[in-house]
Design a protein around this motif. Structure first.
Motif, PDB file in Angstrom:
ATOM      1  N   THR A 118       5.399  -6.932   3.362  1.00  0.00           N
ATOM      2  CA  THR A 118       4.083  -7.281   2.807  1.00  0.00           C
ATOM      3  C   THR A 118       3.796  -8.784   2.894  1.00  0.00           C
ATOM      4  O   THR A 118       3.092  -9.327   2.064  1.00  0.00           O
ATOM      5  N   PHE A 119       4.364  -9.428   3.900  1.00  0.00           N
ATOM      6  CA  PHE A 119       4.060 -10.839   4.152  1.00  0.00           C
ATOM      7  C   PHE A 119       4.369 -11.152   5.606  1.00  0.00           C
ATOM      8  O   PHE A 119       5.091 -10.411   6.282  1.00  0.00           O
ATOM      9  N   THR A 120       3.805 -12.236   6.064  1.00  0.00           N
ATOM     10  CA  THR A 120       4.109 -12.729   7.405  1.00  0.00           C
ATOM     11  C   THR A 120       3.835 -14.219   7.444  1.00  0.00           C
ATOM     12  O   THR A 120       3.118 -14.753   6.597  1.00  0.00           O
ATOM     13  N   PHE A 121       4.432 -14.870   8.412  1.00  0.00           N
ATOM     14  CA  PHE A 121       4.169 -16.282   8.663  1.00  0.00           C
ATOM     15  C   PHE A 121       3.344 -16.387   9.930  1.00  0.00           C
ATOM     16  O   PHE A 121       3.695 -15.804  10.959  1.00  0.00           O
ATOM     17  N   LEU A 122       2.255 -17.113   9.871  1.00  0.00           N
ATOM     18  CA  LEU A 122       1.480 -17.401  11.067  1.00  0.00           C
ATOM     19  C   LEU A 122       1.899 -18.776  11.540  1.00  0.00           C
ATOM     20  O   LEU A 122       1.899 -19.744  10.776  1.00  0.00           O
ATOM     21  N   VAL A 171       0.863  -1.174   0.000  1.00  0.00           N
ATOM     22  CA  VAL A 171       0.000   0.000   0.000  1.00  0.00           C
ATOM     23  C   VAL A 171       0.900   1.224   0.000  1.00  0.00           C
ATOM     24  O   VAL A 171       1.792   1.343   0.850  1.00  0.00           O
ATOM     25  N   LYS A 172       0.682   2.123  -0.951  1.00  0.00           N
ATOM     26  CA  LYS A 172       1.509   3.319  -1.070  1.00  0.00           C
ATOM     27  C   LYS A 172       1.391   4.163   0.198  1.00  0.00           C
ATOM     28  O   LYS A 172       0.295   4.475   0.645  1.00  0.00           O
ATOM     29  N   GLY A 173       2.522   4.499   0.796  1.00  0.00           N
ATOM     30  CA  GLY A 173       2.557   5.319   2.002  1.00  0.00           C
ATOM     31  C   GLY A 173       2.596   4.524   3.289  1.00  0.00           C
ATOM     32  O   GLY A 173       2.778   5.096   4.360  1.00  0.00           O
ATOM     33  N   ALA A 174       2.451   3.206   3.217  1.00  0.00           N
ATOM     34  CA  ALA A 174       2.458   2.381   4.432  1.00  0.00           C
ATOM     35  C   ALA A 174       3.884   2.157   4.906  1.00  0.00           C
ATOM     36  O   ALA A 174       4.777   1.860   4.119  1.00  0.00           O
ATOM     37  N   LYS A 175       4.095   2.333   6.192  1.00  0.00           N
ATOM     38  CA  LYS A 175       5.413   2.098   6.811  1.00  0.00           C
ATOM     39  C   LYS A 175       5.491   0.702   7.415  1.00  0.00           C
ATOM     40  O   LYS A 175       6.561   0.131   7.535  1.00  0.00           O
ATOM     41  N   ALA A 176       4.365   0.170   7.839  1.00  0.00           N
ATOM     42  CA  ALA A 176       4.263  -1.177   8.412  1.00  0.00           C
ATOM     43  C   ALA A 176       2.818  -1.629   8.260  1.00  0.00           C
ATOM     44  O   ALA A 176       1.982  -0.880   7.729  1.00  0.00           O
ATOM     45  N   PRO A 200      -2.861  -1.239   6.928  1.00  0.00           N
ATOM     46  CA  PRO A 200      -1.612  -0.489   6.741  1.00  0.00           C
ATOM     47  C   PRO A 200      -1.468   0.590   7.806  1.00  0.00           C
ATOM     48  O   PRO A 200      -2.452   1.161   8.268  1.00  0.00           O
ATOM     49  N   LEU A 201      -0.218   0.840   8.204  1.00  0.00           N
ATOM     50  CA  LEU A 201       0.087   1.885   9.175  1.00  0.00           C
ATOM     51  C   LEU A 201       1.000   2.903   8.496  1.00  0.00           C
ATOM     52  O   LEU A 201       2.032   2.543   7.939  1.00  0.00           O
ATOM     53  N   GLY A 202       0.622   4.165   8.560  1.00  0.00           N
ATOM     54  CA  GLY A 202       1.406   5.227   7.942  1.00  0.00           C
ATOM     55  C   GLY A 202       2.282   5.927   8.960  1.00  0.00           C
ATOM     56  O   GLY A 202       2.615   5.381  10.021  1.00  0.00           O
ATOM     57  N   ASP A 203       2.651   7.172   8.662  1.00  0.00           N
ATOM     58  CA  ASP A 203       3.433   7.982   9.581  1.00  0.00           C
ATOM     59  C   ASP A 203       2.679   8.141  10.881  1.00  0.00           C
ATOM     60  O   ASP A 203       1.452   8.275  10.895  1.00  0.00           O
TER      61      ASP A 203
END
Length: 180
Positions: free
Chosen positions: A115-119, A89-94, A139-142
């Motif tokens: 942009t991925f994770t393991f569960l 996602v554009k602008g997402a930091k985490a 998504p988390l931004g600034d």
């Protein structure tokens, strides 16, 4: 055809198109609910009197919702890991990842920098063919400003398969011939 003659026809066409546009605009009703500040110019609210500041000062943009890369249910691998991937996602930091069990209880809530994770370490019900879980990524931004949530994605833990060596049921040997 002389050049001055074709220029006159173009002007008439532009004038006709302009009149048609004005007529259509006059016939369409303007909703006060959609544009209350634009229709009520005598209002003293800051939104209607300070239109220039609204147009020039950017507000915090809401980050869009991530979309999962896999269609359908995401299933675990034989070693019990579920790889969940989504588009950037554009602008997402985490990204904030939340996981719920079948009863709707939140069992995991963590941040992923990519942009991925393991569960992993999700409980498996051996009575079921697969144990369902649900994942939502935000998504988390600034300054950790939250964006829009993704769709609720179903993931499934398959029963773990313990790899066992094959069992030997019987051993047969051939009799060795004695030298003469």
């Amino acid at each position: 055809m002389p050049k001055s003659m074709s220029l006159g026809k173009q002007n008439w066409i532009y004038i006709v198109v302009l009149f048609v546009g004005v007529a259509i605009g006059a016939l369409l009703p303007v909703s006060r609910a959609k544009f209350p500040a634009a229709l009520n110019m005598t209002s003293t609210t800051p939104a209607s009197t300070d239109c220039a500041s609204v147009a020039t000062e950017p507000s915090n943009e809401i980050l869009g919702a991530p979309r999962f890369r896999e269609a359908g249910t995401i299933q675990s691998s034989v070693d019990g890991l579920i790889l969940v991937r989504w588009n950037d996602v554009k602008g997402a930091k985490a990204y904030n990842v939340r996981v719920w069990n079948e009863e709707g209880q939140e069992i995991k809530n963590f941040q992923a920098p990519r942009t991925f994770t393991f569960l992993k370490n999700l409980a498996v019900d051996p009575k079921q063919k697969e144990t369902p879980y649900f994942v939502v990524v935000t998504p988390l931004g600034d300054e950790n400003i939250r964006g829009k949530d993704s769709e609720k994605k179903m993931v499934a833990m398959l029963p773990l398969r313990n790899l066992e060596p094959p069992t030997i049921k019987s051993i047969q040997t051939e009799a060795e011939e004695q030298p003469k």
